[in-house]
Design an enzyme around this catalytic site. Structure first.
Site, PDB file in Angstrom:
ATOM      1  N   LYS A  86      -2.197  -6.627  10.913  1.00  0.00           N
ATOM      2  CA  LYS A  86      -1.269  -5.714  11.300  1.00  0.00           C
ATOM      3  C   LYS A  86      -0.185  -6.174  10.579  1.00  0.00           C
ATOM      4  O   LYS A  86       0.910  -5.439  10.073  1.00  0.00           O
ATOM      5  CB  LYS A  86      -1.017  -5.986  12.800  1.00  0.00           C
ATOM      6  CG  LYS A  86      -2.020  -5.084  13.664  1.00  0.00           C
ATOM      7  CD  LYS A  86      -1.878  -5.812  15.167  1.00  0.00           C
ATOM      8  CE  LYS A  86      -3.058  -5.057  15.985  1.00  0.00           C
ATOM      9  NZ  LYS A  86      -2.953  -5.440  17.413  1.00  0.00           N
ATOM     10  N   GLN A 130      -0.997  -9.184  21.921  1.00  0.00           N
ATOM     11  CA  GLN A 130      -2.344  -9.096  21.578  1.00  0.00           C
ATOM     12  C   GLN A 130      -3.283  -9.529  22.621  1.00  0.00           C
ATOM     13  O   GLN A 130      -2.983 -10.649  23.298  1.00  0.00           O
ATOM     14  CB  GLN A 130      -2.703 -10.125  20.317  1.00  0.00           C
ATOM     15  CG  GLN A 130      -3.923  -9.999  19.793  1.00  0.00           C
ATOM     16  CD  GLN A 130      -4.198  -8.498  19.038  1.00  0.00           C
ATOM     17  OE1 GLN A 130      -3.270  -8.354  18.408  1.00  0.00           O
ATOM     18  NE2 GLN A 130      -5.341  -7.985  19.180  1.00  0.00           N
ATOM     19  N   ASP A 153       2.387  -0.179  21.772  1.00  0.00           N
ATOM     20  CA  ASP A 153       0.849  -0.096  21.971  1.00  0.00           C
ATOM     21  C   ASP A 153       0.415   1.249  22.898  1.00  0.00           C
ATOM     22  O   ASP A 153      -0.563   1.436  22.824  1.00  0.00           O
ATOM     23  CB  ASP A 153       0.454  -1.406  22.451  1.00  0.00           C
ATOM     24  CG  ASP A 153      -0.206  -2.277  21.512  1.00  0.00           C
ATOM     25  OD1 ASP A 153      -0.624  -1.843  20.452  1.00  0.00           O
ATOM     26  OD2 ASP A 153      -0.567  -3.298  21.780  1.00  0.00           O
TER      27      ASP A 153
END
Length: 325
Positions: A86, A130, A153
Site C-alpha cells: 500500500k 490493518q 476501506d
C-alpha cells in the site's frame, strides 16, 4: 452426499484495452475456446496512471495532495507485507502516507487515541486499520471508531448500512469495488446474471453480495452452513470466492463459460520454489481454465486492483475535503 462448505469465516466504468485480457494456452474442453486470464496488474497500472494524473492536477491547482493514515498493530508478517504494498502504491501516485505502528499488546484505548488523531488531522483524508487485529482487541469497535468521512476501506457500519439500503455510501469497500471493476473491464454483464458468492465475511463476502445486488444481479451467498455448494455453484454465470481454502472450488463445480473472480490467497508449501511456498487461490486454476470463459489469477488478479481502489477512495475523500473538482 456432497459435503457442506468447509468453515471460513463504482465508479471506474471504462472498457479495457485488449491487453488487459490474456489468452490461456489451454482450451476449454467443453467448447474448444480459450479462457481469458484477467490481468489485474495491468488494470491496476492503468487505474494508478489516471489517479496520478488527477493528483498531479490537484497539486498544481491548489497545492494539496491526498493523505492516507495507516494503523498497524503488531508484527504479523502478512500485515506488514500488505502495508508495504500500500505504501509503494501511494508513492507511485503521489499520495502522502502516515503509518502509526503499535505493539501487539497495546490497549483498546491506545488504538482509539491513534485513530482519533488521524481522524482530526487535516492532512489525512483516509484512515485504515490493518486487519486482522490481535484477539484481545475489539475489531468491530475500532473499525467503527474511524470517521465515516475518512473510512476509505468502506467498512464503517454507516457505509455498509448505506450499501445495504441501496444508497450510495461515502466509500465502497475496496475489495468489492475491485470485483465490480474487474467484471466491467472484462465486459461481463452483471445485471440479470446469476452470481454465487462464496464467503460472507464483513470485509469482502457480505459487501460484495450487497454491491452485486445493487447492480441488479441475482446473488446467492454460500457459507459454512450451506448444503450442496457444488450444485448451487454450478448454476452460476459468475462465481466470486473469498474463503481462503486453497483449491476448494474444483472444475466440476463450475458452469461452462462462467466467469470466476478468485479473491482467495493462501500460502501453500512448494519445495520447488526458492521461497518454499506459492500463493494459491480458492479455485483450482488448472481445472477452472478448462471450463470457464474468464478467470482472475492468484496472485496478480484481484489484489492489485483492490489496492488501486484504496487509492481511488483516498483521492475521492481529498477531493471532497478540498471541494476540488
Amino acid at each position: 452426499m456432497i459435503p457442506r462448505l468447509c468453515r471460513f469465516s463504482l465508479r471506474l466504468r471504462t472498457h479495457p484495452p485488449l491487453h488487459f485480457l490474456h489468452s490461456s494456452p489451454f482450451s476449454n474442453l467443453s467448447n474448444g475456446k480459450t479462457c481469458a486470464i484477467i490481468d489485474g496488474k495491468s488494470i491496476a497500472r492503468d487505474i494508478k496512471s489516471r489517479l496520478a494524473d488527477e493528483i498531479n492536477r490537484m497539486r498544481n491547482g491548489i497545492g494539496k495532495c491526498p493523505g492516507l493514515g495507516i494503523v498497524l498493530v503488531g508484527r504479523r508478517e502478512d500485515s506488514q507485507t500488505f502495508i508495504r504494498l500500500k505504501l509503494r502504491a501511494c508513492q507511485e501516485v503521489g499520495i502522502a502516507s502516515f503509518v502509526k505502528q503499535l505493539p501487539d499488546d497495546c490497549s483498546q484505548d491506545e488504538v482509539y487515541d491513534v485513530v482519533s488523531k488521524l481522524n482530526e488531522d487535516p492532512d489525512v483524508h483516509g484512515v485504515i486499520v490493518q486487519l486482522p487485529l490481535p484477539q484481545h482487541l475489539n475489531e468491530d469497535q475500532i473499525v467503527e471508531f474511524v470517521s465515516p468521512e475518512k473510512d476509505v476501506d468502506g467498512l464503517h457500519p454507516l457505509n455498509i448500512g448505506m450499501l445495504a439500503m441501496g444508497r450510495d455510501p461515502l466509500f465502497i469497500p475496496c475489495a468489492p469495488k475491485a470485483c465490480i471493476e474487474l467484471l466491467l473491464r472484462q465486459g461481463t454483464e452483471i445485471a440479470s446474471s446469476r452470481i454465487v458468492v462464496l464467503g460472507k465475511s464483513k470485509i469482502s463476502g457480505l459487501p460484495i453480495s450487497l454491491l452485486l445486488q445493487s447492480h441488479l444481479a441475482t446473488v446467492s451467498t454460500l457459507h459454512a452452513c450451506s448444503d450442496n455448494p457444488e450444485i448451487v455453484t454450478r448454476q452460476a454465470d459468475i462465481i466470486v470466492s473469498d474463503v481462503g481454502i486453497p483449491d476448494m472450488v474444483r472444475g466440476h463445480w463450475l458452469k461452462p463459460e462462467a466467469v470466476v473472480i478468485d479473491m482467495g490467497a493462501k500460502q501453500v508449501k512448494d519445495p520447488s520454489r526458492q521461497c518454499g511456498f506459492r500463493i494459491t487461490g480458492d479455485v483450482c486454476y488448472e481445472e477452472a481454465i478448462e471450463v470457464v470463459s474468464a478467470i482472475t489469477p492468484v496472485p496478480g488478479g484481484v489484489g492489485p486492483v483492490t489496492i488501486s481502489m484504496l487509492l481511488s477512495n483516498t483521492l475521492e475523500s481529498a477531493k471532497r475535503a478540498f471541494k476540488f473538482t
